[in-house]
Design a protein around this motif. Structure first.
Motif, mmCIF file in Angstrom:
data_model
loop_
_atom_site.group_PDB
_atom_site.id
_atom_site.type_symbol
_atom_site.label_atom_id
_atom_site.label_comp_id
_atom_site.label_asym_id
_atom_site.label_seq_id
_atom_site.Cartn_x
_atom_site.Cartn_y
_atom_site.Cartn_z
ATOM 1 N N HIS A 87 59.701 -34.492 53.620
ATOM 2 C CA HIS A 87 60.080 -35.900 53.554
ATOM 3 C C HIS A 87 59.400 -36.545 52.347
ATOM 4 N N SER B 13 55.442 -39.827 57.480
ATOM 5 C CA SER B 13 54.639 -40.730 58.310
ATOM 6 C C SER B 13 53.330 -40.078 58.726
ATOM 7 N N ASN C 138 67.895 -42.400 65.823
ATOM 8 C CA ASN C 138 68.207 -43.561 64.996
ATOM 9 C C ASN C 138 68.539 -43.189 63.554
ATOM 10 N N LYS C 139 68.935 -44.202 62.825
ATOM 11 C CA LYS C 139 69.383 -44.032 61.443
ATOM 12 C C LYS C 139 68.293 -43.439 60.558
ATOM 13 N N LYS C 140 67.071 -43.852 60.794
ATOM 14 C CA LYS C 140 65.969 -43.318 59.993
ATOM 15 C C LYS C 140 65.823 -41.819 60.217
ATOM 16 N N HIS C 141 65.913 -41.397 61.476
ATOM 17 C CA HIS C 141 65.846 -39.965 61.765
ATOM 18 C C HIS C 141 66.920 -39.221 60.972
ATOM 19 N N ASN D 250 68.846 -40.151 58.325
ATOM 20 C CA ASN D 250 68.799 -40.226 56.869
ATOM 21 C C ASN D 250 67.579 -39.525 56.272
ATOM 22 N N SER D 251 66.542 -39.375 57.054
ATOM 23 C CA SER D 251 65.358 -38.698 56.509
ATOM 24 C C SER D 251 65.616 -37.204 56.299
ATOM 25 N N TYR E 243 66.067 -38.344 50.596
ATOM 26 C CA TYR E 243 64.735 -38.521 51.198
ATOM 27 C C TYR E 243 64.163 -37.159 51.573
ATOM 28 N N PRO F 176 62.625 -45.691 50.520
ATOM 29 C CA PRO F 176 62.784 -46.432 51.790
ATOM 30 C C PRO F 176 64.212 -46.947 51.998
ATOM 31 N N LEU G 51 66.790 -44.675 53.754
ATOM 32 C CA LEU G 51 66.755 -44.561 55.220
ATOM 33 C C LEU G 51 67.710 -45.539 55.891
ATOM 34 N N LYS G 52 68.164 -46.514 55.123
ATOM 35 C CA LYS G 52 69.049 -47.538 55.713
ATOM 36 C C LYS G 52 70.516 -47.319 55.370
#
Length: 254
Positions: free
Chosen positions: A163, A167, A187-190, A192-193, A198, A222, A225-226
């Motif tokens: 990544h 985190s 979720n979207k972050k999961h 897209n990461s 990313y 960042p 991720l969206k």
DNA sequence: GTTCTAGAAC
DNA sequence: GTTCTAGAAC
């Protein structure tokens, strides 16, 4: 008995001990007994295998009520340090050699999801230099061995990578099957990461270190991720996570 | 990293 | 009314 190992948690939560007249929902936010048990169990899961005496600050602080009792969890107990604890836990170790250890991701985002970590303390890709080149190559090789040994007969495709902005502390190579069939993918972050730039291919990271002696991460990570949810197999846009997960089923190997 | 939930989206 | 997301809290 679990709580005896975690005096910090008890100390930390005790001030919020009177659910009283208010609803449990409201109180849970500030920490009632439900969340004590959940947190303690979760923390215990990743650290019960610590060797005795290997880390006195984590395991042997007496439970004392008084001015010097910690009021917050301290750095070693912070969630971002979880990999360091997990990688030391023999029960979590799926593979180890002189240079690296492999554990299963605690919240796997696919049917197979391992993390390859070096024993050496390398805080992040920012700290990687040419001196780490052979280590990075070895991590990659071990990742491929995990696939061969544990998923060799599956038809799943895998990717190996890092990544861009992790985190969790301590460099870790993700080895993840491309089904993304997991209840932990939420979720979207999961999404897209692992499915935008990313996710830095291990091979590309290795080549960067080979040619530049360091890893450069582009700006704008960042924001990636969206991005809207797009299927990694057929590029179709999906409007929500549940619909993406339903869509992914059509790409699963039979 | 996860959980939780208010309020947006449907 | 229910589903779903996004952001705060941990």
């Amino acid at each position: 008995m679990v709580n005896e190992l975690y005096p910090y948690i008890v100390e930390f939560e005790e001030e919020a001990e009177s659910p009283g007249l208010e609803t449990h929902r409201k109180r849970k936010r500030s920490g009632n007994s439900d969340s004590i048990e959940r947190d303690a169990a979760q923390e215990a899961e990743s650290s019960t295998g610590l060797e005795p005496g290997s880390d006195s600050s984590q395991c042997s602080v007496p439970l004392k009520k008084g001015k010097d009792a910690p009021t917050k969890k301290e750095s070693l107990g912070h969630w971002s340090q979880g990999l360091k604890i997990s990688m030391q836990d023999p029960k979590m170790q799926v593979y180890k050699d002189e240079q690296v250890v492999v554990i299963k991701d605690k919240y796997p985002k696919a049917r197979y999801h391992w993390l390859v970590l070096p024993w050496a303390s390398v805080s992040s890709l920012k700290a990687v230099t040419g001196e780490h080149l052979e280590l990075l190559k070895h991590m990659h090789t071990v990742g491929e061995k995990m696939i061969a040994d544990f998923a060799g007969s599956s038809k799943l495709r895998f990717r190996l990578g890092y990544h861009a902005i992790p985190s969790m502390s301590h460099v870790h190579l993700h080895v993840i099957s491309q089904d993304f069939d997991s209840p932990c993918l939420k979720n979207k972050k999961h999404w897209n990461s692992f499915n935008t730039e990313y996710f830095l291919e291990s091979q590309a990271v290795i080549e960067m270190v080979q040619h530049a002696g360091r890893v450069s991460v582009r700006d704008g990570m960042p924001e990636l991720l969206k991005l809207p949810l797009r299927c990694h197999e057929c590029q179709q846009l999906l409007p929500s996570i549940p619909q993406l997960k339903e869509h992914l089923r059509r790409h699963w190997p039979k």
